[in-house]
Design an enzyme around this catalytic site. Structure first.
Site, mmCIF file in Angstrom:
data_model
loop_
_atom_site.group_PDB
_atom_site.id
_atom_site.type_symbol
_atom_site.label_atom_id
_atom_site.label_comp_id
_atom_site.label_asym_id
_atom_site.label_seq_id
_atom_site.Cartn_x
_atom_site.Cartn_y
_atom_site.Cartn_z
ATOM 1 N N HIS A 22 0.894 -0.950 0.071
ATOM 2 C CA HIS A 22 0.017 -0.157 -0.023
ATOM 3 C C HIS A 22 0.808 1.479 -0.159
ATOM 4 C CE1 HIS A 22 -4.132 -1.446 0.297
ATOM 5 N NE2 HIS A 22 -3.495 -2.514 1.269
ATOM 6 N N LYS A 51 -8.509 13.970 4.213
ATOM 7 C CA LYS A 51 -7.755 12.738 4.085
ATOM 8 C C LYS A 51 -6.528 12.736 5.260
ATOM 9 C CE LYS A 51 -6.618 13.645 -0.270
ATOM 10 N NZ LYS A 51 -7.073 12.434 -0.735
ATOM 11 N N ARG A 52 -6.088 11.725 5.466
ATOM 12 C CA ARG A 52 -4.904 11.710 6.747
ATOM 13 C C ARG A 52 -3.904 12.963 6.434
ATOM 14 N NH1 ARG A 52 0.043 8.670 6.701
ATOM 15 N NH2 ARG A 52 -0.796 7.624 4.776
ATOM 16 N N LYS A 103 0.717 14.360 1.179
ATOM 17 C CA LYS A 103 -0.701 14.669 0.635
ATOM 18 C C LYS A 103 -1.093 16.292 0.500
ATOM 19 C CE LYS A 103 -2.516 10.739 3.000
ATOM 20 N NZ LYS A 103 -3.119 9.855 1.814
ATOM 21 N N THR A 134 -8.774 6.388 -2.015
ATOM 22 C CA THR A 134 -10.020 5.958 -2.121
ATOM 23 C C THR A 134 -10.931 7.031 -2.192
ATOM 24 O OG1 THR A 134 -10.096 5.189 -0.115
ATOM 25 C CG2 THR A 134 -9.857 3.534 -1.877
ATOM 26 N N LYS A 147 -14.578 8.234 -3.926
ATOM 27 C CA LYS A 147 -15.860 8.510 -3.294
ATOM 28 C C LYS A 147 -16.487 9.972 -3.744
ATOM 29 C CE LYS A 147 -14.092 5.717 0.490
ATOM 30 N NZ LYS A 147 -13.208 5.832 1.586
#
Length: 836
Positions: A375, A567-568, A573, A675, A679
């Site tokens: 991952h 998100k985290r 990110k 993901t 969504k």
């Protein structure tokens, strides 16, 4: 026999269909709720609290699920099926009541029954807490996979840990993240069922001794161990539109001797329960802080406890109906990242030490059974254990790892690259250094017949970069399985109005076959459909605006662009890239309050790991800037910033249906898949993102004209780094960028408490900007200007949003699971008869 309730509408009638509900079904369900209220909870209807009604409703739905569960397991036993065992340290399940109502087909009956009792189904469903079993995308993916496995009628069991506390409950104090215990099980969990008859005893620590039998044959024996007890709790996993109910088995740790009575009688009251406290610590919390040696040790013990319980449970189940030699024919075990990779060593230990198999036979069996999903490409996320620690906790497993490594290097690496010492050093499970380290990613590849990435780009980078030599050695083992999401939760449940609109146009079967959404494409040119689609989006935005005001104290305009990054919190990110753009817009509006930019609300939700200082600094900076912007009357409300606290599944379910813009802006080559991007797009948000992770495939599916792509590609990132990336060049060469960084660093937004913002700015300049925020800044700002221009044409925007929804069929987790089943697990569906 089936209950009356189970005759409710099934797969061909969605939970939100117009099909009439039978009065007898409503009455039946109403009686079930009241019966549980009175007999399970000891409450009369007039004394029941909201929580009591929630619990009674959960137990009523659970009754339906457990009837099907019994039939499912009986059917599996009768057929002696091959099963998948999915090992994951995380399952981000969210709340289960609404989804279980939908999947069992009782939603409409339950809604009417609750209404007759004077209750609103939405309030009842929102009463319970999120289950604290996960952190981020890894756990949410596992939850989606369990849903799809049951819906597609595959025999499967999920294994995990029953954490007493979730990751943490997040609060903002003076704009800083503050962590509190997430006591999600304080009042119990109605979905869990304890299985004490399947309790497992696990050994840790001790030493290995060489012992000889009467024939002079030597055997390594693990002795002087400490025991921990694993108690299993099962949660039913309900398939949608079918009678299959699988289960998730979670292990709770307990001490083998919980109470020392003699010590207690001697006055040692604390010492008497020390064993109990130490035993329970193992399943106390998800991801213990491993910044200390004791934290590392607890984390290793926790992971071994999880896999040891699970592997022994798998073997127990297999032995009831099969010989050991058929294990690889009846069991497939999937490792969800490296956390469960100790299962390879544990299965080898049991086969060698407990069953006396020869080494070659045991290893062949293990390799056929295990599959590994990678991952991450981030080096720090690929687990490594120091050999001294491993020797202390799992001495026998260290011997087995050494045997596996020796066999691998001698029989595979040496054959492929004879005499290449460097190649052996590169591929060895053991990384040389001080101390020597055990590389769990390496063990996972060597010990599995399949290694997969989770997006096409991610798999390409695994084969070319991360595991390049392994791919040269075992090219047939590497494959891609692009992630997916369950449409039952991420559209049907969380966005019921849009789900009802879709059902009205294309029928009710799409939740079980997301590719049917392509039938919506012609409606993108239908004026009336576009109008309805955008009206639903606006109503969802109004609901989110209420939540933002309640949680953040910020009043936002639902007509503004809702720009979402959820998100985290991690540097790769790049929430701080988003922040720099916000500062740029704010500065432009201060210079010209009449500037022609559309009103925009920037919505964040994220948790930073407690020990990740810079991630927490980013949260502080966003909150500090937001506080200033939200209270500045000079910009006439054109910009707002809202950081919703305590992000989790239930918060995401409120944000996602309301999003206009989906921020997927990670540095190219860093995000495995994502993901959240799926969504948001499924619910009609347009993506602004880099060519990273699944964004690449989303662009292919929705069309380049319906997504906003910017920034460096993976190849350009590598080229820039090879030439020597210098963030100061971008800082000096862009006045807008230079000004906003200086502004943030100045203390204007943070006052005297400027350490966090200062550290953030230092990371962008003095610390080398490791994730190339400055290199992508100009392209990002330009792409955001394109978003502004596109949103002005609401008809065009509506068309783009509809086409995003219509073209997301590929990203159903049902498709992903079918690919795993056919290409990795060799697993067949096993439908359950309603009359079984």
């Amino acid at each position: 026999m089936r209950s009356e309730l189970e005759e409710a509408p099934r797969k061909d009638e969605s939970a939100f269909s117009s099909a009439a509900v039978k009065p007898e079904d409503v009455e039946f369900f109403k009686k079930k709720i009241v019966n549980h209220l009175v007999h399970s909870l000891a409450h009369a209807p007039h004394t029941a609290t909201d929580r009591d009604w929630w619990l009674a409703t959960c137990l009523a739905v659970r009754d339906v699920a457990l009837e099907r569960f019994g039939r499912t397991q009986a059917s599996y036993r009768k057929k002696n099926v091959r099963r998948l065992y999915y090992l994951s340290l995380e399952y981000l399940m969210g709340r289960l009541l609404r989804n279980n109502m939908i999947n069992t087909g009782v939603y409409d009956a339950a809604r009417q029954a609750l209404s007759d009792l004077g209750l609103d189904i939405h309030q009842v469903c929102n009463e319970g807490p999120d289950m604290g079993l996960g952190n981020g995308g890894l756990g949410r993916l596992a939850a989606c996979f369990l849903d799809s496995l049951a819906t597609l009628e595959y025999p499967a069991v999920g294994y995990g840990i029953l954490y007493e506390f979730g990751l943490f409950r997040q609060e903002f104090v003076d704009n800083h993240q503050v962590e509190h215990p997430d006591v999600w099980m304080r009042y119990g969990n109605p979905w869990q069922i304890v299985r004490p008859e399947y309790t497992v005893e696990v050994n840790i620590y001790g030493n290995v001794e060489r012992r000889f039998n009467d024939l002079g044959e030597g055997k390594d024996v693990w002795i002087n161990t400490k025991q921990i007890v694993g108690v299993p709790w099962d949660i039913p996993i309900v398939g949608y539109g079918c009678d299959t109910v699988n289960f998730l088995r979670l292990w709770e740790s307990r001490a083998s001797e919980e109470f020392n009575f003699s010590v207690f009688n001697d006055g040692g009251y604390v010492e008497a329960v020390r064993e109990k406290v130490e035993g329970e610590t193992i399943s106390k919390v998800l991801y213990p802080n491993d910044s200390t040696e004791s934290g590392k040790e607890l984390r290793l013990v926790q992971q071994y406890f999880f896999v040891a319980c699970s592997v022994r449970d798998i073997l127990r189940r297999h032995a009831r109906y099969n010989e050991l030699d058929t294990l690889a024919d009846k069991a497939a075990i999937q490792l969800n990242d490296t956390h469960p990779s100790l299962a390879i060593l544990e299965l080898m230990r049991i086969l060698l030490d407990d069953h006396g198999l020869g080494w070659g036979r045991a290893w062949e069996m293990c390799r056929k059974i295990f599959g590994y999903t990678n991952h991450t490409l981030l080096p720090e996320a690929l687990e490594r254990w120091s050999v001294p620690l491993f020797q202390k906790v799992l001495p026998r497993h260290l011997q087995i790892a050494d045997d596996i490594n020796r066999h691998f290097l001698e029989n595979h690496v040496e054959v492929k690259w004879p005499g290449k010492v460097e190649k052996k050093r590169e591929l060895s499970i053991f990384e040389e250094g001080s101390p020597q380290m055990l590389r769990m990613g390496w063990l996972s590849v060597i010990g599995s017949h399949s290694t997969n990435g989770v997006a096409a780009l991610h798999t390409k980078l695994i084969k070319e970069k991360l595991f390049r030599s392994f791919n040269e050695l075992y090219p047939e083992r590497f494959n891609n399985k692009t992630n997916g999401i369950t449409p039952r939760r991420w559209l049907l449940s969380c966005n019921p109005e849009l789900a009802a609109l879709i059902t009205d146009r294309i029928g009710p079967d799409w939740p079980g076959d997301l590719n049917q959404l392509t039938q919506l494409e012609p409606f993108a040119d239908d004026i009336e459909f576009r109008k309805e689609f955008m009206e639903i989006k606006h109503r969802n935005k109004m609901k989110l605006a209420e939540l933002i005001e309640a949680e953040c104290g910020v009043v936002v305009n639902p007509k503004a662009i809702f720009d979402v990054q959820i998100k985290r919190l991690h540097e790769y990110k790049r929430q701080h890239l988003n922040l720099l753009h916000i500062l740029s817009l704010y500065r432009k509006l201060l210079k010209n309050p009449d500037l022609d930019v559309l009103p925009r609300v920037f919505i964040f939700a994220a948790k930073a790991a407690p020990g990740y200082a810079l991630a927490k600094d980013i949260i502080f900076a966003i909150n500090s800037v937001g506080q200033k912007i939200n209270n500045d009357s000079r910009i006439n409300g054109k910009l707002k910033v809202a950081f919703l606290p305590n992000y989790g599944v239930s918060v995401a379910e409120k944000i996602i249906p309301a999003a206009d813009v989906s921020e997927q802006i990670s540095t190219a080559g860093k995000e495995a898949s994502g993901t959240g991007n799926m969504k948001l797009a499924l619910n009609g948000a347009l993506t602004i993102g880099t060519l990273d992770g699944a964004n690449v495939e989303i662009r292919t599916e929705v069309g380049e004209e319906n997504i906003f792509i910017f920034g460096l590609t993976v190849e350009e990132v590598e080229d820039l780094r090879s030439k020597g990336y210098n963030p100061w060049e971008y800082y000096d060469g862009n006045e807008d960028l230079r000004t906003v960084i200086d502004w943030l660093a100045s203390g204007y937004f943070t006052g005297e408490d400027n350490g966090g913002a200062g550290a953030l700015c230092n990371s962008l300049l003095d610390w080398g900007d490791p994730f190339l925020v400055l290199a992508d800044y100009e392209a990002y700002v330009a792409s955001q200007a394109e978003v502004d221009r596109a949103y002005r044409d609401q008809d065009c925007w509506a068309r783009m949003a509809i086409l995003n929804t219509a073209r997301m069929g590929k990203f159903s987790s049902d498709r992903t699971i079918r690919e795993y089943a056919e290409e990795v697990w060799n697993l067949e569906p096993s439908p359950v008869s309603a009359d079984a």
